[in-house]
Each structure stands twice: as structure tokens, then as C-alpha cells.
Motif scaffolding. Structure first.
Motif, PDB file in Angstrom:
ATOM      1  N   ASP A  31       0.922  -1.089   0.008  1.00 41.10           N
ATOM      2  CA  ASP A  31       0.114  -0.150   0.048  1.00 41.10           C
ATOM      3  C   ASP A  31       0.684   1.252  -0.025  1.00 41.10           C
ATOM      4  O   ASP A  31       0.324   2.232  -0.224  1.00 41.10           O
ATOM      5  CB  ASP A  31      -1.169  -0.005   1.086  1.00 41.10           C
ATOM      6  CG  ASP A  31      -2.142  -0.807   1.110  1.00 41.10           C
ATOM      7  OD1 ASP A  31      -2.186  -1.623   0.185  1.00 41.10           O
ATOM      8  OD2 ASP A  31      -2.760  -1.084   2.284  1.00 41.10           O
ATOM      9  N   ALA A  85      -3.741  -3.524  -5.315  1.00 43.12           N
ATOM     10  CA  ALA A  85      -5.246  -4.157  -5.733  1.00 43.12           C
ATOM     11  C   ALA A  85      -5.244  -5.682  -5.466  1.00 43.12           C
ATOM     12  O   ALA A  85      -4.134  -6.159  -5.223  1.00 43.12           O
ATOM     13  CB  ALA A  85      -5.185  -4.384  -7.365  1.00 43.12           C
ATOM     14  N   PRO A  86      -6.451  -6.118  -5.273  1.00 41.98           N
ATOM     15  CA  PRO A  86      -6.586  -7.622  -4.967  1.00 41.98           C
ATOM     16  C   PRO A  86      -6.074  -8.489  -6.137  1.00 41.98           C
ATOM     17  O   PRO A  86      -6.046  -8.165  -7.309  1.00 41.98           O
ATOM     18  CB  PRO A  86      -8.004  -7.769  -4.680  1.00 41.98           C
ATOM     19  CG  PRO A  86      -8.778  -6.470  -5.559  1.00 41.98           C
ATOM     20  CD  PRO A  86      -7.476  -5.298  -5.273  1.00 41.98           C
ATOM     21  N   SER A 152      -9.806  -1.006 -10.477  1.00 40.42           N
ATOM     22  CA  SER A 152      -8.806  -1.694  -9.466  1.00 40.42           C
ATOM     23  C   SER A 152      -9.470  -2.979  -8.719  1.00 40.42           C
ATOM     24  O   SER A 152      -8.555  -3.618  -8.171  1.00 40.42           O
ATOM     25  CB  SER A 152      -8.452  -0.641  -8.396  1.00 40.42           C
ATOM     26  OG  SER A 152      -9.549  -0.072  -7.849  1.00 40.42           O
ATOM     27  N   ASP A 154     -10.919  -2.563  -6.030  1.00 42.88           N
ATOM     28  CA  ASP A 154     -10.920  -1.914  -4.630  1.00 42.88           C
ATOM     29  C   ASP A 154     -12.066  -1.071  -4.410  1.00 42.88           C
ATOM     30  O   ASP A 154     -11.857   0.053  -5.110  1.00 42.88           O
ATOM     31  CB  ASP A 154      -9.533  -1.605  -3.907  1.00 42.88           C
ATOM     32  CG  ASP A 154      -9.592  -1.015  -2.607  1.00 42.88           C
ATOM     33  OD1 ASP A 154      -9.140  -2.119  -1.795  1.00 42.88           O
ATOM     34  OD2 ASP A 154     -10.178  -0.151  -2.378  1.00 42.88           O
ATOM     35  N   ARG A 155     -12.965  -1.155  -3.485  1.00 43.05           N
ATOM     36  CA  ARG A 155     -14.141  -0.163  -3.454  1.00 43.05           C
ATOM     37  C   ARG A 155     -13.608   1.350  -3.294  1.00 43.05           C
ATOM     38  O   ARG A 155     -13.917   2.396  -3.650  1.00 43.05           O
ATOM     39  CB  ARG A 155     -15.104  -0.356  -2.242  1.00 43.05           C
ATOM     40  CG  ARG A 155     -16.501   0.113  -2.149  1.00 43.05           C
ATOM     41  CD  ARG A 155     -17.264  -0.108  -1.165  1.00 43.05           C
ATOM     42  NE  ARG A 155     -17.790  -1.346  -1.491  1.00 43.05           N
ATOM     43  CZ  ARG A 155     -18.493  -2.312  -0.802  1.00 43.05           C
ATOM     44  NH1 ARG A 155     -18.999  -1.691   0.355  1.00 43.05           N
ATOM     45  NH2 ARG A 155     -19.048  -3.663  -1.165  1.00 43.05           N
ATOM     46  N   TRP A 197      -8.801   5.408   2.719  1.00 44.46           N
ATOM     47  CA  TRP A 197      -8.650   4.234   2.260  1.00 44.46           C
ATOM     48  C   TRP A 197      -7.585   3.376   3.036  1.00 44.46           C
ATOM     49  O   TRP A 197      -7.702   2.283   3.594  1.00 44.46           O
ATOM     50  CB  TRP A 197      -8.181   4.261   0.795  1.00 44.46           C
ATOM     51  CG  TRP A 197      -7.761   3.243   0.260  1.00 44.46           C
ATOM     52  CD1 TRP A 197      -8.231   1.958  -0.433  1.00 44.46           C
ATOM     53  CD2 TRP A 197      -6.397   2.766  -0.056  1.00 44.46           C
ATOM     54  NE1 TRP A 197      -7.666   1.132  -0.847  1.00 44.46           N
ATOM     55  CE2 TRP A 197      -6.303   1.277  -0.858  1.00 44.46           C
ATOM     56  CE3 TRP A 197      -5.167   3.346   0.209  1.00 44.46           C
ATOM     57  CZ2 TRP A 197      -5.186   0.866  -1.047  1.00 44.46           C
ATOM     58  CZ3 TRP A 197      -3.780   2.783  -0.198  1.00 44.46           C
ATOM     59  CH2 TRP A 197      -3.867   1.255  -0.839  1.00 44.46           C
ATOM     60  N   ARG A 201      -7.900  -0.054   5.443  1.00 44.21           N
ATOM     61  CA  ARG A 201      -6.865  -1.123   5.008  1.00 44.21           C
ATOM     62  C   ARG A 201      -6.339  -1.572   6.281  1.00 44.21           C
ATOM     63  O   ARG A 201      -6.146  -2.708   6.584  1.00 44.21           O
ATOM     64  CB  ARG A 201      -5.988  -0.712   4.036  1.00 44.21           C
ATOM     65  CG  ARG A 201      -6.313  -0.281   2.931  1.00 44.21           C
ATOM     66  CD  ARG A 201      -6.688  -1.427   1.858  1.00 44.21           C
ATOM     67  NE  ARG A 201      -5.471  -2.153   1.194  1.00 44.21           N
ATOM     68  CZ  ARG A 201      -5.434  -2.939   0.336  1.00 44.21           C
ATOM     69  NH1 ARG A 201      -6.565  -3.259  -0.154  1.00 44.21           N
ATOM     70  NH2 ARG A 201      -4.326  -3.353  -0.180  1.00 44.21           N
TER      71      ARG A 201
END
Length: 213
Positions: A31, A85-86, A152, A154-155, A197, A201
Motif C-alpha cells: 500500500d 489491488a486484490p 482496481s 477495490d471499493r 482508504w 486497510r
């Protein structure tokens, strides 16, 4: 980009402070590139304060501003999104990263051939750079930056993509009218959203460690 040297300094310091908090609160190494983005945006605005002080032109401050805004961000953003990203979204994120690399190369080449020039236009600072096929370069830049966020997976980053896209349209419209530059406000919104964000996380990370244990 703000409307004066003083405004750029104040906004840049505030955005950089948010970036420092983001980096300190990030709990995943993957991140960190995105968490550090507000630091880069803050430094960018502080550099522009120097551009205001020198009255524009083609000096070192103008070059530094252009390097950050153009080739660097075109690669930094999609690379940061790819890192954070996932796993299921990473393959599709190779497209905006490739677009960012190609766009950065085109921008760097253009900046090497002809110097970037800054011009004070009312309450805005304009930057002039000669680009081959500018529409293609702009499309690649938007795909690399806003596009990477939107796909991405990711919300929080998708929300950031919508806010960045909408903010860019509004800021560009005001900037084109030479009414006032509000890009610093967009940078502030991006930075605060990234802080939210990072905090989200941080809350998820301990739960993942418990499941792994």
C-alpha cells in the motif's frame, strides 16, 4: 496548482502532512506507493510556488513541476494501484500500467526535445508543451491514472477514481477559463480520500492475520 505562490505553499504543506500520516498508518508494504501519493502531490504544489515566484518561464522549477505532473504520475499511479489491488484484478491492471509507461515515454521525449514553458494567466499558471498526437497522449494518461483506479477491484480506490475524474473535469474547466486554479483542491480531496482508504486497510489487516493464524 493553486492561484498564487502563497496558496500553493499552504496547500502543498497541508497535502504533504496528510501524506505523511498516510505513510505512517499504512500497514502493508504493497500500500505504500499509493499511501505516499499525497507526499508527491504536496511536493508538486510546493514546487509550483517557486514557479510563481520566478514568474514562470523555463527554469528548473518548471521542469521539476512538469516531470512530476506528466511522466512520473503516469507511471506512479497505475503501478501503485497494481501493487495494492486484490490478486484477481492484477492482470487487467497491466493495461493501464502499459499505457502509463508508453505515455510517460512520449512525454519525456517531448520534454527533452522542447523545453516546457510556464506562463502566468490571470489567477492560473499555464504550462506549454509541444506534444505529437496530443489527444492520444491525453487518452493514455487518463487510462493510466483514472482508468487504473476505476478497474482496481477495490471499493475505496474505485471511489477515488470517480472523485479524481469528476474533479479533473471541474478543475480543467475553471483553468481553461483562466478564472482560478483549483487543482490544489482536487489534490486535497484525493489525499483525504487516500487517508480514509489507508485507515480502512488498517482495520482489515488484523482480521486477515487472525484468519491466517
Amino acid at each position: 496548482m493553486c492561484w498564487s505562490a502563497t496558496a500553493d505553499l499552504a496547500a502543498g504543506a497541508g497535502v504533504a502532512a496528510v501524506g505523511a500520516v498516510c505513510v505512517l498508518r499504512a500497514r502493508r508494504r504493497t500500500d505504500l506507493p499509493l499511501a505516499a501519493l499525497p507526499l508527491l502531490l504536496g511536493a508538486h504544489q510546493i514546487v509550483e510556488a517557486r514557479v510563481w515566484d520566478t514568474g514562470g518561464g523555463t527554469g528548473p522549477a518548471t521542469v521539476a513541476w512538469a516531470v512530476i505532473a506528466l511522466p512520473l504520475l503516469a507511471v506512479w499511479v497505475p503501478a501503485g494501484v497494481l501493487c495494492a489491488a486484490p490478486s484477481h484484478a492484477r492482470r487487467r491492471l497491466l493495461l493501464p500500467l502499459a499505457a502509463g509507461v508508453a505515455t510517460a515515454a512520449a512525454l519525456a521525449q517531448a520534454m527533452t526535445v522542447r523545453p516546457v514553458r510556464a506562463e502566468i494567466r490571470g489567477h492560473t499558471m499555464g504550462y506549454v508543451i509541444d506534444l505529437p498526437q496530443p489527444e492520444l497522449v491525453i487518452a493514455g494518461y487518463l487510462l493510466a491514472t483514472v482508468g487504473a483506479l476505476l478497474i482496481s477491484g477495490d471499493r475505496g480506490l474505485v471511489l477515488l477514481g470517480f472523485l479524481t475524474g469528476a474533479g479533473a473535469v471541474i478543475c480543467w474547466s475553471l483553468w481553461e477559463l483562466e478564472f482560478v486554479s483549483t487543482w490544489c483542491a482536487c489534490a486535497a480531496v484525493v489525499s483525504v480520500t487516500l487517508l480514509g482508504w489507508v485507515n480502512s486497510r488498517e482495520a482489515v489487516a488484523p482480521q486477515e492475520r487472525v484468519r491466517q493464524a
